[in-house]
Design an enzyme around this catalytic site. Structure first.
Site, PDB file in Angstrom:
ATOM      1  N   TYR A 154      72.898  35.899  13.641  1.00  0.00           N
ATOM      2  CA  TYR A 154      72.132  36.780  14.425  1.00  0.00           C
ATOM      3  C   TYR A 154      71.943  36.219  16.023  1.00  0.00           C
ATOM      4  O   TYR A 154      72.050  36.953  16.970  1.00  0.00           O
ATOM      5  CB  TYR A 154      70.774  36.948  13.778  1.00  0.00           C
ATOM      6  CG  TYR A 154      69.828  37.780  14.689  1.00  0.00           C
ATOM      7  CD1 TYR A 154      69.749  39.496  14.352  1.00  0.00           C
ATOM      8  CD2 TYR A 154      68.725  37.381  15.226  1.00  0.00           C
ATOM      9  CE1 TYR A 154      68.951  40.154  14.882  1.00  0.00           C
ATOM     10  CE2 TYR A 154      68.084  38.285  16.021  1.00  0.00           C
ATOM     11  CZ  TYR A 154      68.084  39.699  15.604  1.00  0.00           C
ATOM     12  OH  TYR A 154      67.081  40.423  16.106  1.00  0.00           O
ATOM     13  N   LYS A 158      73.623  38.038  19.376  1.00  0.00           N
ATOM     14  CA  LYS A 158      72.691  38.388  20.329  1.00  0.00           C
ATOM     15  C   LYS A 158      72.835  37.673  21.626  1.00  0.00           C
ATOM     16  O   LYS A 158      72.555  38.353  22.684  1.00  0.00           O
ATOM     17  CB  LYS A 158      70.787  38.042  19.937  1.00  0.00           C
ATOM     18  CG  LYS A 158      70.299  38.897  18.705  1.00  0.00           C
ATOM     19  CD  LYS A 158      70.450  40.469  18.959  1.00  0.00           C
ATOM     20  CE  LYS A 158      69.656  41.318  18.211  1.00  0.00           C
ATOM     21  NZ  LYS A 158      69.709  42.839  18.558  1.00  0.00           N
TER      22      LYS A 158
HETATM   23  N1  LIG Z   1      61.355  43.009  15.608  1.00  0.00           N
HETATM   24  C1  LIG Z   1      61.684  42.122  16.128  1.00  0.00           C
HETATM   25  O1  LIG Z   1      60.864  41.025  16.259  1.00  0.00           O
HETATM   26  C2  LIG Z   1      62.996  41.989  16.850  1.00  0.00           C
HETATM   27  C3  LIG Z   1      62.937  40.839  18.041  1.00  0.00           C
HETATM   28  C4  LIG Z   1      64.210  40.685  18.892  1.00  0.00           C
HETATM   29  C5  LIG Z   1      64.931  41.477  18.774  1.00  0.00           C
HETATM   30  N2  LIG Z   1      65.094  42.781  17.893  1.00  0.00           N
HETATM   31  C6  LIG Z   1      66.037  43.841  18.052  1.00  0.00           C
HETATM   32  O2  LIG Z   1      65.426  44.994  17.798  1.00  0.00           O
HETATM   33  C7  LIG Z   1      66.299  46.116  17.458  1.00  0.00           C
HETATM   34  C8  LIG Z   1      65.631  46.863  16.648  1.00  0.00           C
HETATM   35  O3  LIG Z   1      64.689  46.025  15.475  1.00  0.00           O
HETATM   36  P1  LIG Z   1      63.604  46.526  14.935  1.00  0.00           P
HETATM   37  O4  LIG Z   1      62.784  45.348  14.809  1.00  0.00           O
HETATM   38  O5  LIG Z   1      62.999  47.762  15.271  1.00  0.00           O
HETATM   39  O6  LIG Z   1      64.182  46.695  13.247  1.00  0.00           O
HETATM   40  P2  LIG Z   1      64.189  47.805  12.163  1.00  0.00           P
HETATM   41  O7  LIG Z   1      64.906  46.998  11.087  1.00  0.00           O
HETATM   42  O8  LIG Z   1      62.790  48.387  11.990  1.00  0.00           O
HETATM   43  O9  LIG Z   1      65.217  48.889  12.664  1.00  0.00           O
HETATM   44  C9  LIG Z   1      66.532  48.785  12.818  1.00  0.00           C
HETATM   45  C10 LIG Z   1      66.906  50.180  12.684  1.00  0.00           C
HETATM   46  O10 LIG Z   1      68.525  50.027  12.758  1.00  0.00           O
HETATM   47  C11 LIG Z   1      69.154  50.814  11.589  1.00  0.00           C
HETATM   48  N3  LIG Z   1      70.495  50.373  11.439  1.00  0.00           N
HETATM   49  C12 LIG Z   1      70.754  49.161  10.897  1.00  0.00           C
HETATM   50  N4  LIG Z   1      72.141  49.232  10.626  1.00  0.00           N
HETATM   51  C13 LIG Z   1      72.597  50.353  11.041  1.00  0.00           C
HETATM   52  C14 LIG Z   1      74.081  50.453  11.363  1.00  0.00           C
HETATM   53  N5  LIG Z   1      74.802  49.911  10.820  1.00  0.00           N
HETATM   54  N6  LIG Z   1      74.216  51.885  12.068  1.00  0.00           N
HETATM   55  C15 LIG Z   1      73.260  52.650  12.326  1.00  0.00           C
HETATM   56  N7  LIG Z   1      71.835  52.263  12.448  1.00  0.00           N
HETATM   57  C16 LIG Z   1      71.651  51.077  11.600  1.00  0.00           C
HETATM   58  C17 LIG Z   1      68.274  50.735  10.715  1.00  0.00           C
HETATM   59  O11 LIG Z   1      68.466  51.831   9.537  1.00  0.00           O
HETATM   60  C18 LIG Z   1      66.852  50.803  11.383  1.00  0.00           C
HETATM   61  O12 LIG Z   1      66.490  52.286  11.380  1.00  0.00           O
HETATM   62  C19 LIG Z   1      67.362  45.085  16.656  1.00  0.00           C
HETATM   63  O13 LIG Z   1      68.646  45.157  17.456  1.00  0.00           O
HETATM   64  C20 LIG Z   1      66.710  43.786  16.541  1.00  0.00           C
HETATM   65  O14 LIG Z   1      67.658  42.809  16.409  1.00  0.00           O
HETATM   66  C21 LIG Z   1      63.963  42.692  17.199  1.00  0.00           C
END
Ligand SMILES: NC(=O)c1ccc[n+]([C@@H]2O[C@H](COP(=O)([O-])OP(=O)(O)OC[C@H]3O[C@@H](n4cnc5c(N)ncnc54)[C@H](O)[C@@H]3O)[C@@H](O)[C@H]2O)c1
Length: 253
Positions: A154, A158
């Site tokens: 990851y 990123k």
């Molecule tokens: N939550 C955190 O603390 C955090 C921190 C840093 C970065 N992020 C990033 O933010 C983004 C959103 O994260 P989140 O926390 O809302 O996660 P989440 O798991 O709630 O949402 C992710 C969404 O992406 C969709 N998804 C996964 N694989 C997919 C694919 N192959 N094609 C299409 N859709 C797909 C999932 O179905 C889900 O709806 C991600 O890129 C994550 O890495 C999150």
């Protein structure tokens, strides 16, 4: 007239969490929104919710790592709304493990969704943005890009997205397209809930522990990330290009 009236925003991974909130903020500010997600069931629920709020929305069930599916979703969005002004590459997954336990599949799955997914989406969308001489591409990176135990896959993906962001900024800038990244810290979503489960701690304890490490004394909410995305997406941000904005309650965490 709202801030994004007349604009079309395409958000990946938009059925829940951060992506859903980003799409909702755009719609609330007048944009037409195209939601893409691999989870068709969640997507249907979110589309119904958005329609009930009066938003102009379409959705596509698609996997961002599959070229045909991404290209079909982008074509459908352009057929419906005539263009795409804003692309948010938000879809993401985690497959955490210490290096010695990380499988080939853990590595490939994470690279495919984050890196190949952003590449396929940006390549499909830029064609229309270049024709219109206007575009805003925003990639969702992470503080994990700076290194995080158990996240070799990851963190690499990123960090890769940051290089991707800077390169698109250089290539596409002359067409009126800016590319920037938002790098969230700890945000309360199902993704961080899953991390707490993997570590065997309650989500409440996990939140309290993380909040104590963050200078502003709280963890983030999806709205905190949506605000930063909307800043990059504004027409007035046309001289902000190739930047990574850490939204983490402190410099890096
Ligand atoms: N939550 C955190 O603390 C955090 C921190 C840093 C970065 N992020 C990033 O933010 C983004 C959103 O994260 P989140 O926390 O809302 O996660 P989440 O798991 O709630 O949402 C992710 C969404 O992406 C969709 N998804 C996964 N694989 C997919 C694919 N192959 N094609 C299409 N859709 C797909 C999932 O179905 C889900 O709806 C991600 O890129 C994550 O890495 C999150």
């Amino acid at each position: 007239m709202k801030r994004f009236s007349g604009r079309v925003a395409f958000v990946t991974g938009a059925s829940r969490g951060i992506g859903k909130t980003i799409a909702e903020r755009f719609a609330d500010e007048g944009a037409k929104v195209c939601l893409l997600d691999v989870n068709g069931e969640n997507l249907e629920t979110t589309i119904s919710e958005f329609k009930a709020k009066g938003y102009d929305v379409i959705g596509q069930t698609a996997d961002v790592s599959v070229r045909e599916q991404v290209e079909a979703a982008v074509r459908a969005a352009v057929q419906t709304f005539g263009k795409i002004d804003i692309l948010v590459n938000n879809a993401g997954i985690i497959r955490d493990n210490l290096l010695y336990k990380m499988t080939d599949d853990d590595w490939d799955a994470v690279m495919n969704v984050h890196l190949k997914g952003a590449f396929l989406s940006a390549r499909a969308v830029q064609k229309y943005m270049v024709e219109n001489r206007y575009g805003r591409i925003i990639n969702i990176s992470s503080t994990s890009a700076l290194g995080n135990r158990g996240q070799a896959n990851y963190a690499t993906a990123k960090a890769g997205l940051q290089g991707f962001t800077k390169t698109l900024a250089i290539e596409l800038g002359k067409f009126g397209i800016t590319t920037n990244a938002v790098a969230p810290g700890f945000i309360e979503t199902d993704m961080t809930k899953a991390t707490a489960e993997r570590l065997g701690v309650s989500f409440e304890d996990f939140i309290a522990y993380n909040a104590a490490q963050i200078p502003v004394g709280r963890i983030g909410k999806p709205e905190d990330i949506a605000n930063a995305v909307l800043f990059f997406a504004m027409e007035e941000s046309s001289f902000v290009n190739g930047q990574v904005l850490y939204v983490a309650g402190g410099p890096t965490n």
